[in-house]
Design an enzyme around this catalytic site. Structure first.
Site, PDB file in Angstrom:
ATOM      1  N   HIS A  39       0.799  -1.228   0.000  1.00 53.10           N
ATOM      2  CA  HIS A  39       0.000   0.000   0.000  1.00 53.10           C
ATOM      3  C   HIS A  39       0.832   1.278   0.000  1.00 53.10           C
ATOM      4  O   HIS A  39       0.329   2.344  -0.348  1.00 53.10           O
ATOM      5  CB  HIS A  39      -0.990   0.000   1.182  1.00 53.10           C
ATOM      6  CG  HIS A  39      -0.364   0.198   2.521  1.00 53.10           C
ATOM      7  ND1 HIS A  39       0.054  -0.843   3.311  1.00 53.10           N
ATOM      8  CD2 HIS A  39      -0.094   1.323   3.227  1.00 53.10           C
ATOM      9  CE1 HIS A  39       0.545  -0.362   4.443  1.00 53.10           C
ATOM     10  NE2 HIS A  39       0.469   0.947   4.423  1.00 53.10           N
ATOM     11  N   GLU A  70       3.291   5.555  -3.216  1.00 55.64           N
ATOM     12  CA  GLU A  70       3.466   6.848  -2.550  1.00 55.64           C
ATOM     13  C   GLU A  70       4.915   7.107  -2.153  1.00 55.64           C
ATOM     14  O   GLU A  70       5.431   8.209  -2.339  1.00 55.64           O
ATOM     15  CB  GLU A  70       2.578   6.884  -1.309  1.00 55.64           C
ATOM     16  CG  GLU A  70       2.614   8.204  -0.589  1.00 55.64           C
ATOM     17  CD  GLU A  70       1.674   8.181   0.601  1.00 55.64           C
ATOM     18  OE1 GLU A  70       1.999   8.846   1.591  1.00 55.64           O
ATOM     19  OE2 GLU A  70       0.647   7.515   0.529  1.00 55.64           O
ATOM     20  N   ASP A  71       5.587   6.090  -1.596  1.00 59.89           N
ATOM     21  CA  ASP A  71       6.913   6.304  -1.014  1.00 59.89           C
ATOM     22  C   ASP A  71       8.060   5.973  -1.960  1.00 59.89           C
ATOM     23  O   ASP A  71       9.126   6.577  -1.876  1.00 59.89           O
ATOM     24  CB  ASP A  71       7.078   5.452   0.255  1.00 59.89           C
ATOM     25  CG  ASP A  71       6.217   5.971   1.395  1.00 59.89           C
ATOM     26  OD1 ASP A  71       5.738   7.104   1.283  1.00 59.89           O
ATOM     27  OD2 ASP A  71       6.040   5.241   2.382  1.00 59.89           O
ATOM     28  N   ASP A  91      -4.340  -0.011   8.279  1.00 56.60           N
ATOM     29  CA  ASP A  91      -3.115   0.802   8.219  1.00 56.60           C
ATOM     30  C   ASP A  91      -3.117   1.861   9.324  1.00 56.60           C
ATOM     31  O   ASP A  91      -2.141   2.053  10.047  1.00 56.60           O
ATOM     32  CB  ASP A  91      -3.048   1.456   6.833  1.00 56.60           C
ATOM     33  CG  ASP A  91      -1.987   2.537   6.741  1.00 56.60           C
ATOM     34  OD1 ASP A  91      -0.822   2.249   7.038  1.00 56.60           O
ATOM     35  OD2 ASP A  91      -2.339   3.686   6.382  1.00 56.60           O
TER      36      ASP A  91
END
Length: 759
Positions: free
Chosen positions: A102, A106-107, A169
């Site tokens: 997940h 994004e990272d 999360d």
């Protein structure tokens, strides 16, 4: 995917607890990031699905290689923990893979296309739905957050597993926030308490809801939580004997009744105790329902039989029984609640439910996966119902609301329902937020019913539309084909659905009125140039080219937007008309003498290029009568085109209007009263009267005899002595009718002086 969720677009995917520094902290033992602990929970998956999960784990492990959490652990421990929580709910293989990956988009700069190629579109869509909008530019952090919320709920509309993975999360991040800076931890805790915990509650995920609340409480008010936790621990020892005694007596009673039950004690969370103390302004000693008991039985019939057993064992407290089985809560929760007097005289709450109800009560929408093989289908049906009702309402709000912040405001309203349960005349049950009105009820039935509501009856009696509904009320809504939403309704509705529908209607109404007014004004201004307005038909190539050139010059996206801008006064019709005339000349279109004559028939002292706008009383958002002078038919009037405010009609002698004319003369256009008027008009009058008994009755009688109505009365703040000055708003047809009203008032014995109020 068993549930097709219907939602909209909301939720910040502010994936929290991801602190990175320039230097990696010392790594934790290698076994902390092991896949084995997760694999032990995935026995419900097939061998092929386990291989897919292992591939996703390897991919995530490589993507996060060298990345560490603030605690010093390898970053991969976070995705594994999130996947483990999803495995506890028995989510399917795509959800487990998405939980592991997940944060990769994004990272670590992984693209969605790469995920689709390696793991398929379903898992990639889930990961994309969990990715926030950091790559876009926003004016404020709040705007970014609101738009991220919308993005997540758009993904949630396609697949409810998005929110389940997100809640897992967030839960793990809240459990591991100890290493985070206090200011950031408090911001995250506040966001979780305001948004994520209520969403968990709305979806029936009560275990997560309670834990998130307590974790937020710990970070927001650590000293208060510590003091309360200590008090709860201390009181636990005092009541151990009574808990054991009640539990034993209950088991014995059910044994005699030959009903097989599971009896378990339960304790209020520290945060729920704190909230109750705050709401009731009580001390800890006054909170006497800290503990209770849960009775889990085998069937629905046994729930009601168990209630009889308990009521024979202990005396019930009057008014403290709730049947949430017959009338489930908005999130699908079902149980019987009864409060009984224990042997020591203290009240004790009992909850009675079946196994399937217990699953839904604790796991909510996740019970769909836990119990999808249940032959009875009860848990699945409950989960589907609670999963679709609220998500459908979010979809409806999204359809009406394009502004992210406004959307978030509507959804926050719906996150705190504290429901009341009301009935339709056909005995259908509806859950509405506490404080809801018949207008909320009407929009909950259907948006068309809400839009055309004119009156309501509650329990057979006529009531005002702002009446607050109570549980058990039978509500009937009366509609009329010509009725329309009232802007005043926004101040009394409680549901986000009703609020968004009303706002959407009012915006469309203002848009349509402004478009019509803009077309009328541009046509009149163009007529003064001897030309007719080009066709709006896209099939007319010459006209289409003209509109394209004109909108490019004006900076508008299309013809309709330009007309709205003219109607709202953002652009001056005469300037736009001159530009359009020039473009038409370039296309060989010449002025027509007859049209030129028609366009210049206006009087010399008016602005001829603007023509005349007729006022008939049907004006709304785009044409308004000024409240400073309150013009009525028969008055000489003129119109001021405010910047973005539409057309404001003043009397010709209005001092406020004259000042505006001296400052901004090019924005004034000629207006006139139409021959056919659609309503009466308000006019202000001042009345000086002798003070005494029955004065107001005399005035009301005089005005009524003149066939007028009083719409407002102001007596001022000055203490009344021998005389009093009153200001009234009366509804009249025209100047002649107003003259009749004034003559009738002057004949009243208590009236000393009467006149029309002017600015």
């Amino acid at each position: 995917m068993g549930i097709r969720s219907l939602a909209a677009e909301l939720l910040p995917t502010t994936l929290l607890g991801l602190q990175r520094g320039s230097a990696a902290p010392a790594p934790a033992p290698a076994e902390a990031s092991s896949f084995d602990a997760l694999a032990a929970k995935l026995g419900y998956l097939s061998k092929g699905e386990l291989r897919q999960v292992r591939e996703a784990y390897k991919f995530a492990d490589e993507a996060h290689l060298g990345q560490f959490r603030a605690s010093g652990q390898p970053y991969i421990t976070h995705p594994i923990a999130v996947a483990g929580l999803c495995a506890d709910w028995k989510l399917d293989v795509q959800a487990i893979m998405a939980a592991l990956m997940h944060d990769t988009i994004e990272d670590q700069g992984v693209t969605k296309t790469e995920l689709i190629q390696r793991f398929g579109a379903p898992a990639a869509d889930l990961v994309d739905g969990l990715t926030k909008l950091d790559k876009l530019q926003f004016n404020t952090r709040e705007e970014n957050q609101a738009e991220s919320f919308r993005k997540m709920l758009l993904a949630m509309a396609r697949d409810v597993r998005v929110i389940l993975v997100k809640l897992a999360d967030r839960l793990h991040n809240m459990r591991t926030m100890g290493a985070m800076a206090p200011a950031k931890a408090q911001r995250i805790a506040r966001e979780t308490l305001d948004i994520y915990a209520p969403i968990a509650h709305r979806l029936g995920l009560n275990e997560i809801y309670r834990e998130l609340q307590d974790l937020c409480f710990e970070h927001l008010h650590p000293w208060r939580r510590a003091a309360l936790a200590k008090a709860v621990t201390r009181s636990r020892g005092y009541r151990r004997d009574i808990v054991d005694r009640v539990q034993q007596e209950v088991k014995t009673a059910f044994g005699k009744a030959k009903i097989k039950v599971q009896v378990s004690g339960r304790e209020k969370t520290v945060y729920s105790i704190y909230r109750k103390m705050r709401e009731k302004h009580d001390g800890f000693a006054q909170v006497n329902d800290i503990f209770g008991f849960r009775i889990v039985v085998g069937s629905l019939d046994e729930c009601y039989r168990s209630l009889g057993v308990l009521h024979q064992l202990y005396k019930p407290v009057p008014g403290r029984f709730k049947d949430y089985i017959a009338i489930p809560k908005a999130n699908g929760y079902q149980s019987l609640h009864t409060t009984l007097v224990s042997p020591l005289g203290t009240p004790v709450e009992f909850q009675i439910r079946t196994e399937a109800m217990h699953a839904v009560a604790e796991k909510g929408i996740a019970a769909h996966w836990l119990y999808k093989t249940d032959k009875s289908g009860n848990a699945t049906a409950d989960a589907q119902r609670l999963g679709t009702m609220w998500l459908q309402s979010l979809l409806d709000i999204q359809d009406e609301t394009r502004d992210s912040t406004e959307f978030l405001e509507h959804v926050k309203i719906d996150l705190f329902p504290d429901a009341v349960y009301v009935f339709t005349p056909k005995s259908k049950i509806l859950a509405l937020p506490r404080g809801a009105t018949p207008v909320d009820f009407a929009y909950a039935i259907h948006s068309d019913v809400g839009d055309h509501t004119v009156a309501a009856r509650v329990n057979g009696e006529p009531v005002a539309l702002r009446t607050e509904l109570k549980s058990g009320d039978v509500v009937e809504v009366i509609t009329a084909p010509g009725a329309r939403p009232n802007p005043g309704w926004l101040n009394m509705v409680r549901t986000g659905r009703a609020r968004s529908k009303i706002r959407h209607y009012l915006k469309n109404l203002a848009h349509d009125e402004s478009l019509s007014l803009g077309e009328k004004m541009l046509a009149q201004a163009l007529r003064a140039e001897g030309l007719k307005l080009p066709s709006a038909d896209p099939g007319d190539e010459t006209a289409a080219a003209l509109w394209q050139q004109l909108t490019r010059w004006s900076g508008n996206r299309n013809r309709g937007e330009l007309m709205v801008d003219i109607g709202l006064g953002r652009k001056i019709a005469i300037i736009v008309a001159k530009r359009l005339a020039g473009l038409m000349a370039e296309h060989g279109i010449r002025p027509d003498a007859v049209t030129l004559t028609l366009g210049r028939y206006a009087s010399d002292d008016a602005t001829p290029a603007q023509g005349v706008v007729f006022v008939d009383g049907s004006e709304g958002a785009s044409i308004k009568l000024a409240t400073c002078c309150r013009p009525i038919p028969g008055d000489a009037i003129t119109g001021y085109l405010g910047r973005g405010e539409g057309l404001l009609v003043h009397t010709a002698e209005c001092s406020v209007g004259r000042r505006l004319f001296e400052r901004d003369s090019e924005r004034w256009i000629q207006v006139a009263w139409a021959d056919e008027l659609t309503r009466s008009f308000e006019c202000g009058i001042g009345v000086l009267v002798k003070n005494g008994k029955g004065v107001l009755a005399q005035l009301a009688s005089a005005i009524s005899s003149a066939e007028a109505d009083i719409t407002h009365l102001d007596m001022g703040n000055e203490p009344a002595h021998d005389t009093a000055e009153l200001r009234l708003l009366v509804s009249v047809r025209d100047r002649q009718h107003l003259a009749d009203v004034l003559r009738t008032l002057r004949r009243a014995p208590t009236v000393l002086k009467v006149s029309r109020v002017k600015p």
